[in-house]
Design a protein around this motif. Structure first.
Motif, PDB file in Angstrom:
ATOM      1  N   GLU A   1      40.194  46.280  48.847  1.00  0.00           N
ATOM      2  CA  GLU A   1      41.459  47.459  48.746  1.00  0.00           C
ATOM      3  C   GLU A   1      41.263  48.125  47.434  1.00  0.00           C
ATOM      4  OE1 GLU A   1      45.051  47.872  50.330  1.00  0.00           O
ATOM      5  OE2 GLU A   1      43.251  47.434  51.744  1.00  0.00           O
ATOM      6  N   SER A   2      40.450  47.689  46.457  1.00  0.00           N
ATOM      7  CA  SER A   2      40.144  48.364  45.129  1.00  0.00           C
ATOM      8  C   SER A   2      38.586  48.465  44.899  1.00  0.00           C
ATOM      9  CB  SER A   2      40.677  47.435  44.055  1.00  0.00           C
ATOM     10  OG  SER A   2      40.264  46.355  44.084  1.00  0.00           O
ATOM     11  N   CYS A   3      38.303  49.112  43.989  1.00  0.00           N
ATOM     12  CA  CYS A   3      36.963  49.459  43.611  1.00  0.00           C
ATOM     13  C   CYS A   3      36.709  49.254  42.296  1.00  0.00           C
ATOM     14  CB  CYS A   3      36.550  51.088  43.982  1.00  0.00           C
ATOM     15  SG  CYS A   3      34.915  51.517  43.954  1.00  0.00           S
ATOM     16  N   CYS A   4      35.487  48.723  41.849  1.00  0.00           N
ATOM     17  CA  CYS A   4      35.131  48.217  40.524  1.00  0.00           C
ATOM     18  C   CYS A   4      34.293  49.410  39.901  1.00  0.00           C
ATOM     19  CB  CYS A   4      34.360  47.067  40.467  1.00  0.00           C
ATOM     20  SG  CYS A   4      32.645  47.183  41.461  1.00  0.00           S
ATOM     21  N   PHE A   5      33.964  50.572  40.861  1.00  0.00           N
ATOM     22  CA  PHE A   5      33.316  51.740  40.286  1.00  0.00           C
ATOM     23  C   PHE A   5      31.841  51.422  39.809  1.00  0.00           C
ATOM     24  CE2 PHE A   5      37.606  53.083  40.369  1.00  0.00           C
ATOM     25  CZ  PHE A   5      37.806  54.272  41.042  1.00  0.00           C
ATOM     26  N   HIS A   6      31.214  50.173  40.337  1.00  0.00           N
ATOM     27  CA  HIS A   6      29.828  49.935  39.853  1.00  0.00           C
ATOM     28  C   HIS A   6      28.948  50.879  40.310  1.00  0.00           C
ATOM     29  CE1 HIS A   6      26.496  47.209  38.997  1.00  0.00           C
ATOM     30  NE2 HIS A   6      26.241  47.462  40.505  1.00  0.00           N
ATOM     31  N   PHE A   7      29.234  51.473  41.514  1.00  0.00           N
ATOM     32  CA  PHE A   7      28.229  52.525  42.132  1.00  0.00           C
ATOM     33  C   PHE A   7      28.302  53.529  41.197  1.00  0.00           C
ATOM     34  CE2 PHE A   7      32.377  54.175  43.655  1.00  0.00           C
ATOM     35  CZ  PHE A   7      32.064  55.489  43.397  1.00  0.00           C
ATOM     36  N   ALA A   8      29.089  53.862  40.398  1.00  0.00           N
ATOM     37  CA  ALA A   8      28.991  55.138  39.398  1.00  0.00           C
ATOM     38  C   ALA A   8      28.072  55.035  38.415  1.00  0.00           C
ATOM     39  CB  ALA A   8      30.568  55.296  38.883  1.00  0.00           C
ATOM     40  N   LEU A   9      27.558  53.650  37.976  1.00  0.00           N
ATOM     41  CA  LEU A   9      26.588  53.527  37.084  1.00  0.00           C
ATOM     42  C   LEU A   9      25.081  54.106  37.503  1.00  0.00           C
ATOM     43  CD1 LEU A   9      27.483  49.956  35.906  1.00  0.00           C
ATOM     44  CD2 LEU A   9      28.029  52.179  34.681  1.00  0.00           C
ATOM     45  N   PRO A  10      24.341  54.702  36.625  1.00  0.00           N
ATOM     46  CA  PRO A  10      23.029  55.265  36.974  1.00  0.00           C
ATOM     47  C   PRO A  10      22.125  54.034  37.630  1.00  0.00           C
ATOM     48  CG  PRO A  10      23.624  56.117  35.052  1.00  0.00           C
ATOM     49  CD  PRO A  10      24.850  54.874  35.066  1.00  0.00           C
ATOM     50  N   GLY A  11      21.684  54.163  38.711  1.00  0.00           N
ATOM     51  CA  GLY A  11      20.729  53.372  39.031  1.00  0.00           C
ATOM     52  C   GLY A  11      21.421  52.257  39.909  1.00  0.00           C
ATOM     53  N   ALA A  12      22.708  51.818  39.926  1.00  0.00           N
ATOM     54  CA  ALA A  12      23.258  50.675  40.229  1.00  0.00           C
ATOM     55  C   ALA A  12      23.612  50.867  41.923  1.00  0.00           C
ATOM     56  CB  ALA A  12      24.480  50.474  39.835  1.00  0.00           C
ATOM     57  N   THR A  13      23.374  49.861  42.611  1.00  0.00           N
ATOM     58  CA  THR A  13      23.634  49.884  43.995  1.00  0.00           C
ATOM     59  C   THR A  13      25.301  49.601  44.254  1.00  0.00           C
ATOM     60  OG1 THR A  13      22.818  47.629  44.297  1.00  0.00           O
ATOM     61  CG2 THR A  13      21.399  49.343  44.742  1.00  0.00           C
TER      62      THR A  13
ATOM     63  N   ALA B   1      45.241  43.834  42.355  1.00  0.00           N
ATOM     64  CA  ALA B   1      45.695  42.566  42.190  1.00  0.00           C
ATOM     65  C   ALA B   1      45.743  42.006  43.729  1.00  0.00           C
ATOM     66  CB  ALA B   1      47.247  42.788  41.864  1.00  0.00           C
ATOM     67  N   THR B   2      45.886  42.668  44.900  1.00  0.00           N
ATOM     68  CA  THR B   2      45.950  42.203  46.014  1.00  0.00           C
ATOM     69  C   THR B   2      44.625  41.382  46.233  1.00  0.00           C
ATOM     70  OG1 THR B   2      47.145  43.816  46.601  1.00  0.00           O
ATOM     71  CG2 THR B   2      46.066  42.853  48.472  1.00  0.00           C
ATOM     72  N   ASP B   3      43.203  42.213  45.870  1.00  0.00           N
ATOM     73  CA  ASP B   3      41.997  41.696  46.067  1.00  0.00           C
ATOM     74  C   ASP B   3      41.759  40.340  45.341  1.00  0.00           C
ATOM     75  OD1 ASP B   3      41.001  43.965  47.531  1.00  0.00           O
ATOM     76  OD2 ASP B   3      40.369  44.750  46.039  1.00  0.00           O
ATOM     77  N   ALA B   4      42.323  40.222  44.084  1.00  0.00           N
ATOM     78  CA  ALA B   4      42.277  39.036  43.346  1.00  0.00           C
ATOM     79  C   ALA B   4      42.960  37.844  44.034  1.00  0.00           C
ATOM     80  CB  ALA B   4      42.617  39.199  41.959  1.00  0.00           C
ATOM     81  N   LEU B   5      44.053  38.117  44.525  1.00  0.00           N
ATOM     82  CA  LEU B   5      44.720  37.074  45.167  1.00  0.00           C
ATOM     83  C   LEU B   5      44.100  36.404  46.395  1.00  0.00           C
ATOM     84  CD1 LEU B   5      47.093  35.109  45.077  1.00  0.00           C
ATOM     85  CD2 LEU B   5      48.505  36.934  46.297  1.00  0.00           C
ATOM     86  N   ASP B   6      43.621  37.495  47.130  1.00  0.00           N
ATOM     87  CA  ASP B   6      42.959  37.276  48.462  1.00  0.00           C
ATOM     88  C   ASP B   6      41.850  36.740  48.577  1.00  0.00           C
ATOM     89  OD1 ASP B   6      42.866  37.371  51.398  1.00  0.00           O
ATOM     90  OD2 ASP B   6      42.116  39.500  51.529  1.00  0.00           O
ATOM     91  N   SER B   7      40.770  37.190  47.552  1.00  0.00           N
ATOM     92  CA  SER B   7      39.635  36.506  47.340  1.00  0.00           C
ATOM     93  C   SER B   7      39.700  35.417  46.481  1.00  0.00           C
ATOM     94  CB  SER B   7      38.616  37.783  46.465  1.00  0.00           C
ATOM     95  OG  SER B   7      39.230  38.301  45.456  1.00  0.00           O
ATOM     96  N   GLY B   8      40.575  35.327  45.503  1.00  0.00           N
ATOM     97  CA  GLY B   8      40.669  34.052  44.988  1.00  0.00           C
ATOM     98  C   GLY B   8      40.701  32.945  45.793  1.00  0.00           C
TER      99      GLY B   8
END
Length: 288
Positions: free
Chosen positions: A263-275, A201-208
């Motif tokens: 502040e948070s992570c989307c865990f995109h890096f956990a996907l196979p082959g993802a950067t 939520a902090t990321d969404a407000l700051d980056s928004g």
């Protein structure tokens, strides 16, 4: 999941007509900034109403969140071969919170207006084909807060506050109220703790706020707005604005630019082959 940090968006600068008073006019003025990837509109169109879901229904009926996440898992399996639980939860968490964060950021940045942000005041449309991300966000209320010099200050749906600091405080409170509902609804099914959810939520407000400035052609003003909205760590948010001007590796020839510590992570890096995303908090800059 993320765009290259610090690059200027290609959308043209927005110059809304502040002589128009209604919130619908304000929303129409900023909608062009996101029209290529997110439709912003006042109200749900009658002819396609079945494609939209109110945020209140989504949060009051957690099975709807589960169904959305299941569709996301199917897409991930098609794209990456598997769908780790933390990745589906991380994607959905960011997608949901970024909508109201960006909407509020745009209206605050360009018009110094703050809409109602309760779950019953917003509706989402999830993309019907391909990646099931929100591709539409509808505002369902005409009420707004504004400054004393706003041209619509005398409208019955307007609430006038004293100054920019008061308006920023109100935006922060309204966003926090909505985010709290999301945390309560999504937390039990995502296995994410409150710290992780409020970090998103902090990321969404700051980056928004930051993205609003970039989309409107004035990144520095977006950075200033973010500092106004998050001047320090104000509970329940996990930090103040983390935007900074600099570069990760001067020795590599990186040029200074605006960036932020997520502040948070989307865990995109956990996907196979993802950067990893450019600002991934779980990966060191040298490893990205």
């Amino acid at each position: 999941m993320s765009r290259k940090v610090g690059t200027r968006m290609s959308a043209p600068a927005i110059r809304p007509d502040r002589t128009k008073g209604s919130l619908a006019d304000s929303l129409a003025a900023v909608a062009g900034a996101t029209e290529s990837w997110l439709e912003l509109r006042r109200g749900v169109p009658t002819e396609t109403a079945e494609a939209w879901v109110s945020c209140a229904d989504l949060l009051d009926q957690p099975e709807r969140l589960d169904a959305w996440r299941a569709t996301l898992a199917e897409w991930m399996c098609q794209e990456y071969g598997e769908a780790p639980e933390r990745a589906t939860a991380g994607y959905l968490m960011g997608w949901y919170l970024n909508g109201p964060g960006l909407l509020a950021g745009l209206l605050f940045h360009r018009l110094r207006r703050v809409p109602m942000l309760r779950p019953r005041d917003l509706a989402l449309r999830i993309a019907a084909e391909g990646r099931p991300h929100p591709d539409g966000l509808a505002l369902l209320s005409d009420s707004f807060a504004c400054l004393p010099d706003d041209p619509g200050r005398d409208l019955p749906e307007a609430t006038v506050v004293a100054d920019e600091a008061a308006l920023a405080s109100l935006l922060r409170a309204r966003f926090a109220e909505h985010a709290a509902r999301f945390v309560a609804a999504f937390g039990p099914t995502s296995r994410f703790g409150r710290r992780t959810l409020w970090a998103a939520a902090t990321d969404a407000l700051d980056s928004g706020a930051w993205l609003a400035g970039r989309l409107c052609g004035d990144e520095v003003s977006g950075v200033a707005d973010a500092a106004l909205l998050l001047p320090a760590r104000i509970a329940p948010f996990t930090s103040g604005s983390t935007l900074r001007f600099g570069c990760d590796d001067p020795s590599a020839g990186d040029l200074p630019q605006w960036t932020r510590r997520r502040e948070s992570c989307c865990f995109h890096f956990a996907l196979p082959g993802a950067t990893a995303c450019d600002t991934c908090p779980r990966v060191m800059p040298a490893d990205r």
